[in-house]
Design a protein around this motif. Structure first.
Motif, PDB file in Angstrom:
ATOM      1  N   ALA A  98      -2.122  -2.954   1.550  1.00 24.96           N
ATOM      2  CA  ALA A  98      -0.677  -2.885   1.777  1.00 24.96           C
ATOM      3  C   ALA A  98      -0.266  -3.816   2.914  1.00 24.96           C
ATOM      4  N   LYS A  99      -1.043  -3.819   4.004  1.00 26.63           N
ATOM      5  CA  LYS A  99      -0.747  -4.715   5.126  1.00 26.63           C
ATOM      6  C   LYS A  99      -0.878  -6.178   4.705  1.00 26.63           C
ATOM      7  N   LEU A 100      -1.917  -6.480   3.943  1.00 23.97           N
ATOM      8  CA  LEU A 100      -2.131  -7.847   3.466  1.00 23.97           C
ATOM      9  C   LEU A 100      -0.982  -8.286   2.560  1.00 23.97           C
ATOM     10  N   THR A 101      -0.537  -7.404   1.680  1.00 28.72           N
ATOM     11  CA  THR A 101       0.580  -7.711   0.792  1.00 28.72           C
ATOM     12  C   THR A 101       1.848  -7.993   1.597  1.00 28.72           C
ATOM     13  N   ALA A 102       2.097  -7.171   2.607  1.00 31.16           N
ATOM     14  CA  ALA A 102       3.276  -7.378   3.461  1.00 31.16           C
ATOM     15  C   ALA A 102       3.173  -8.710   4.208  1.00 31.16           C
ATOM     16  N   SER A 103       1.983  -9.015   4.711  1.00 29.45           N
ATOM     17  CA  SER A 103       1.791 -10.279   5.438  1.00 29.45           C
ATOM     18  C   SER A 103       2.007 -11.483   4.530  1.00 29.45           C
ATOM     19  N   GLU A 132      -4.679   0.918   2.690  1.00 23.95           N
ATOM     20  CA  GLU A 132      -3.822   0.550   3.819  1.00 23.95           C
ATOM     21  C   GLU A 132      -3.968  -0.940   4.141  1.00 23.95           C
ATOM     22  N   ASP A 133      -5.195  -1.432   4.116  1.00 22.73           N
ATOM     23  CA  ASP A 133      -5.427  -2.859   4.379  1.00 22.73           C
ATOM     24  C   ASP A 133      -4.761  -3.736   3.313  1.00 22.73           C
TER      25      ASP A 133
END
Length: 105
Positions: free
Chosen positions: A26-31, A23-24
């Protein structure tokens, strides 16, 4: 008999940690993706701004050149009107020089 509860708990903890890590990431990739998009948009605006400035400068330069050419043309016309005989002699001499040059050997 061997107690497998600690192993099961460790396995559950590991699975939870792995899910949290996914999940982290995925969030980092989106950011990172959003940051790249924002930077690209900012750079694009900068490039368009520079292009607009260059276009304006080119337009101003062309306008100035057109004005100077118009002034020179008017000055040449006035000079010919003041000295028509001199203008004819200059045109004749220029024609002779061009004729001699283009004639060759």
């Amino acid at each position: 008999m061997i107690d497998t509860r600690p192993l099961e708990e460790a396995s559950k903890d590991f699975a939870a940690d792995l899910a949290a890590l996914r999940e982290d990431i995925a969030k980092l990739t989106a950011s990172v993706s959003q940051i790249i998009k924002n930077e690209a948009a900012a750079k694009s605006e900068t490039v368009y701004g520079v292009m607009d400035n260059a276009k304006q400068k080119l337009s101003d330069g062309a306008s100035d050149a057109k004005g100077k050419l118009s002034d020179a043309s008017a000055e040449l016309e006035a000079s010919i009107e003041r000295n028509p005989l001199m203008a004819v002699l200059i045109a004749l001499a220029t024609g002779l020089v061009i004729g001699l040059i283009s004639r060759g050997k």
